[in-house]
Enzyme design. Structure first.
Site, PDB file in Angstrom:
ATOM      1  N   HIS A 144     -10.796   1.361   7.382  1.00  0.00           N
ATOM      2  CA  HIS A 144     -11.995   1.411   6.541  1.00  0.00           C
ATOM      3  C   HIS A 144     -13.078   0.415   6.997  1.00  0.00           C
ATOM      4  O   HIS A 144     -14.245   0.783   7.153  1.00  0.00           O
ATOM      5  CB  HIS A 144     -11.617   1.074   5.096  1.00  0.00           C
ATOM      6  CG  HIS A 144     -10.538   1.953   4.529  1.00  0.00           C
ATOM      7  ND1 HIS A 144     -10.753   3.255   4.111  1.00  0.00           N
ATOM      8  CD2 HIS A 144      -9.225   1.700   4.307  1.00  0.00           C
ATOM      9  CE1 HIS A 144      -9.624   3.762   3.653  1.00  0.00           C
ATOM     10  NE2 HIS A 144      -8.681   2.857   3.765  1.00  0.00           N
TER      11      HIS A 144
HETATM   12  O1  RIB Z   1     -10.346   0.782  -0.021  1.00  0.00           O
HETATM   13  C1  RIB Z   1     -10.277   0.157   1.230  1.00  0.00           C
HETATM   14  C2  RIB Z   1     -10.904  -1.209   1.182  1.00  0.00           C
HETATM   15  O2  RIB Z   1     -10.208  -2.032   0.250  1.00  0.00           O
HETATM   16  C3  RIB Z   1     -10.819  -1.955   2.524  1.00  0.00           C
HETATM   17  O3  RIB Z   1     -11.926  -2.818   2.635  1.00  0.00           O
HETATM   18  C4  RIB Z   1      -9.560  -2.744   2.389  1.00  0.00           C
HETATM   19  O4  RIB Z   1      -9.554  -3.918   3.230  1.00  0.00           O
HETATM   20  C5  RIB Z   1      -9.638  -3.154   0.947  1.00  0.00           C
HETATM   21  O5  RIB Z   1     -10.508  -4.276   0.859  1.00  0.00           O
END
Ligand code: RIB
Ligand code: CA
Length: 311
Positions: free
Chosen positions: A237
Site C-alpha cells: 500500500h
Molecule cells: O490499510 C493499509 C495501510 O494501513 C498501510 O499504510 C499499512 O501500513 C497500514 O498503515
C-alpha cells in the site's frame, strides 16, 4: 530536474519501511525528514522502527520526529497481527543509536511553513499528526506542494472491516479534518493499492542487499494475506502511495465529493462518496478530493522492484 523535497508521515510497519526504502532510492525526491504516528504498532515502536531502518539504510542523517501516540478521539488500534509484534515482521535490524529529533506535529508545521509550496508530504499512516497540525495552524496543509495520502477505500471494500481501510478506521476524525483542509491532495486508497500484489516468488528471486531484509520483514504480512486472500503475496500500500508522488503519470484520478464516517457501528472509517445527480455541487456532502482510481500496475511494480529489491 532538481529533486523535490519530501517529508513522510509513517506508522512503520512493513509497507511503510518499503516506502521509506523506495524514497531513499528515488532521484525524483530528497527525503528531508520523517514524522511518526501510532498505527500498525504503538508510537514507540513506529518511531524506533523508523530510526532503525534509516540507520540500517545508511541514512541516519534523515531526522525522525515522534508524533501522536493515540488518535484524536477513538482508542488506539493496531495491526500487529499483520506486521508482527515489532511492526517490522520477522526482521531484526540493529538497535538505533539515534533518537527522535523532536515533535512530529511541530516538524510538519515548521517544515511546511518554512518552504511554502515546495515540499511534498506523503502520509502512510493514520492522519492524526496532519490533523493536529492543521488544527494548530489552519491552512498549513495547503502550504504543501502536494499531500499524498495512503488511506480510505472509495469504491471498493475495506480491509480492516468490510467498509473501512485501516488508516481511516484508526483515526476517522483526523481523516475527515485532513480532507476538509482542501490541500493540494491525492487520496491513494485501496482502490489502487489492492490492484498490486508483490508476489512471494518475486521476493525470493531478488538478490539485492536489501532483499534479505525485505524477505524477513514481509514474511508475516505474506502469511496473513495468503491466509485471508488465498494468494502467496502481499499488497504494498505505502510504496504505491509514494508512487503517486514519484510517477503521477502511472495513475488515473477522479475528483469525487467525499466524507468519512466517524461514528457508525459497522461503518466507522468508511469513505462516503456523494454521487447524487444533483444540479449543483454546492449541495454535496463532504469535500472535492482527487482520488486515485486506477494505476499501471505492472510498471509501478517493476519500478518498485528495481529500486528496492534489486539493489
Ligand atoms: O490499510 C493499509 C495501510 O494501513 C498501510 O499504510 C499499512 O501500513 C497500514 O498503515
Ligand atoms: Ca502505513
Amino acid at each position: 530536474m532538481p529533486a523535490t523535497p519530501l517529508i513522510m508521515d509513517v506508522d512503520t510497519g512493513v509497507d511503510d519501511a518499503l516506502a521509506l526504502l523506495l524514497a531513499l532510492s528515488s532521484p525524483e525526491v530528497e527525503l528531508v525528514g520523517v514524522s511518526t504516528v501510532a498505527g500498525n504498532v504503538p508510537l514507540q515502536r513506529t518511531t524506533d522502527n523508523t530510526l532503525r531502518l534509516l540507520q540500517w539504510a545508511g541514512r541516519d542523517d534523515v531526522p525522525v520526529y515522534a508524533g501522536a501516540e493515540r488518535p484524536l478521539v477513538r482508542d488506539a488500534v493496531a495491526a500487529d497481527d499483520v506486521h508482527g509484534a515489532t511492526g517490522l515482521g520477522a526482521s531484526h535490524l540493529p538497535e538505533a543509536s539515534t533518537s527522535p529529533a523532536g515533535d512530529g506535529v511541530e516538524f510538519l508545521l515548521n517544515t511546511l511553513q518554512a518552504r511554502p509550496g515546495e515540499v511534498t508530504l506523503v502520509a502512510t499512516g493514520p492522519l492524526t499528526n496532519l490533523a493536529r497540525a492543521e488544527a494548530q495552524v489552519p491552512g498549513v496543509l495547503r502550504q504543501a506542494r502536494q499531500v499524498i495520502i495512503m488511506g480510505g477505500a472509495v469504491q471498493v471494500p475495506g480491509n480492516i472491516t468490510p467498509t473501512a481501510e485501516f488508516n481511516f478506521y484508526a483515526d476517522p476524525h483526523a481523516a475527515r479534518q485532513v480532507l476538509a483542509s482542501e490541500a493540494e491532495m491525492v487520496l491513494v486508497g485501496l482502490d489502487v493499492t489492492e490492484q498490486i500484489w508483490l508476489e512471494q516468488a518475486t521476493l525470493q528471486a531478488c538478490t539485492g542487499t536489501r532483499a534479505a531484509f525485505c524477505r524477513a520483514a514481509c514474511e508475516p504480512v505474506i502469511a496473513f494475506e495468503s491466509a485471508h486472500y488465498g494468494f502467496a503475496g502481499m499488497h504494498v500500500h505505502d510504496p504505491v502511495a509514494l508512487g503517486a508522488a514519484l510517477w503521477p503519470q502511472l495513475f488515473r484520478t477522479q475528483q469525487l465529493w467525499i466524507d468519512v464516517e466517524t461514528t457508525g457501528e459497522l461503518t466507522v472509517g468508511q469513505v462516503v462518496v456523494d454521487q447524487r445527480a444533483l444540479a449543483s455541487d454546492q449541495e454535496r456532502l463532504g469535500w472535492p478530493v482527487t482520488c486515485a482510481m486506477d494505476v499501471e500496475q505492472a510498471r509501478l511494480l517493476e519500478l518498485f522492484t528495481e529500486r528496492v529489491l534489486q539493489n
